[in-house]
Design an enzyme around this catalytic site. Structure first.
Site, PDB file in Angstrom:
ATOM      1  N   ALA A  97       0.868  -1.219  -0.050  1.00  0.00           N
ATOM      2  CA  ALA A  97       0.041  -0.115   0.084  1.00  0.00           C
ATOM      3  C   ALA A  97       0.796   1.219  -0.063  1.00  0.00           C
ATOM      4  CB  ALA A  97      -0.844  -0.069   1.144  1.00  0.00           C
ATOM      5  N   HIS A 137       3.880   1.600  -1.710  1.00  0.00           N
ATOM      6  CA  HIS A 137       4.056   2.072  -3.058  1.00  0.00           C
ATOM      7  C   HIS A 137       2.719   2.574  -3.719  1.00  0.00           C
ATOM      8  CE1 HIS A 137       6.891  -1.508  -2.509  1.00  0.00           C
ATOM      9  NE2 HIS A 137       7.921  -0.599  -2.933  1.00  0.00           N
TER      10      HIS A 137
END
Ligand code: PAF
Length: 281
Positions: free
Chosen positions: A34, A36
């Site tokens: 999440a 990234h």
């Protein structure tokens, strides 16, 4: 349309079609979480095109580190990026990026900043990062590139190399995304076993406590670092460092510095975790 390329020549064919459009670039080593995806969503707001790279960069891993076992989940990553309407995913092989079998003749090294904290225990790591980031920025030539603040020292190394080499790109730092218990998201969290995963949020808690103490004007940094070290050790970590630094350049702060960051690196079993929290006094 979502496209994937793994060669520099295919990358350049696509980039040639976007000459009049702005590009936001998110370099990654894959195994996307999440954190990234938040970078990718932010990138979407900054430019007309979003390019992501997935490249597990061999030269930023030291001997005995996790290069071979670093999680490679390309198919799943590609699905996630397509769902976020990324335009282009660049997934070069090591051979594509480093065609010479021999040791690289040209490397980028941000001296000073690369030798302290994580650089002290991972010699050569930041030179590996600086080299690959310079190379990727040069290949993609984005207007803006986005990096997570979780790797705070890395972010400063990259800002410095971009400034020193006059690279025509804006570097944007994005706040750390955390699990609900405070643990900073990281691809390496997957190495933690169930027990370690329960202990892991102590790292963030210890850093928060250091910040709270700083705010309440406890400015004996050595004492604060000792408290944090003890707390981490008691929670089962093997700390490498926990320290109070200046946000600007990671130097040891003077009493008049107001923009500080507390940073720590610690091992939990075989997993090396890092985290940091910024604080304004
Ligand atoms: O933060 C990372 O994932 C890597 O260090 C980076 C910036 C993609 C360079 O390999």
């Amino acid at each position: 349309m979502f496209q994937i390329v793994d060669t520099i020549s295919d990358l350049h064919k696509i980039l040639a079609l976007w000459q009049n459009q702005t590009i936001a670039f998110v370099p990654t080593m894959g195994n996307l979480h999440a954190g990234h995806m938040a970078l990718v969503r932010h990138a979407r707001t900054l430019a007309e095109r979003v390019v992501v790279s997935i490249f597990v960069n061999p030269i930023q891993f030291g001997p005995g580190e996790d290069y071979a076992s670093y999680p490679r989940t390309l198919d799943l990553d590609a699905l996630k990026l397509a769902a976020e309407k990324v335009d282009l995913l660049f997934t070069p092989s090591s051979k594509e990026i480093y065609p010479s079998e021999k040791k690289l003749a040209t490397t980028v090294n941000v001296s000073g900043l690369s030798d302290i904290l994580c650089g002290a225990t991972r010699p050569g790591h930041f030179s590996g990062v600086a080299t690959v980031v310079t190379l990727l920025l040069n290949l993609i030539q984005p207007q803006v590139a986005i990096f997570g603040e979780k790797d705070f020292q890395q972010l400063l190394v990259i800002r410095r190399l971009v400034a020193d080499l006059f690279l025509p790109v804006k570097i944007v730092g994005y706040p750390t995304v955390r699990e609900s218990d405070g643990l900073a998201m990281s691809s390496r969290n997957g190495y933690l076993n169930t027990q370690e995963r329960k202990q892991a949020p102590c790292l963030y808690r210890a850093l928060r406590k250091m910040c709270d103490n700083l705010v309440t004007e406890m400015n004996d940094y050595i004492k604060l670092e000792d408290i944090c070290w003890k707390e981490l050790s008691e929670a089962g970590f093997k700390p490498e460092y926990c320290t109070v630094r200046r946000v600007l350049d990671l130097a040891v702060p003077n009493i008049e510095d107001r923009q500080l960051v507390v940073l720590a690196a610690a091992r939990l079993g075989k997993t090396r975790l890092i985290d940091n929290v910024q604080v304004t006094l």
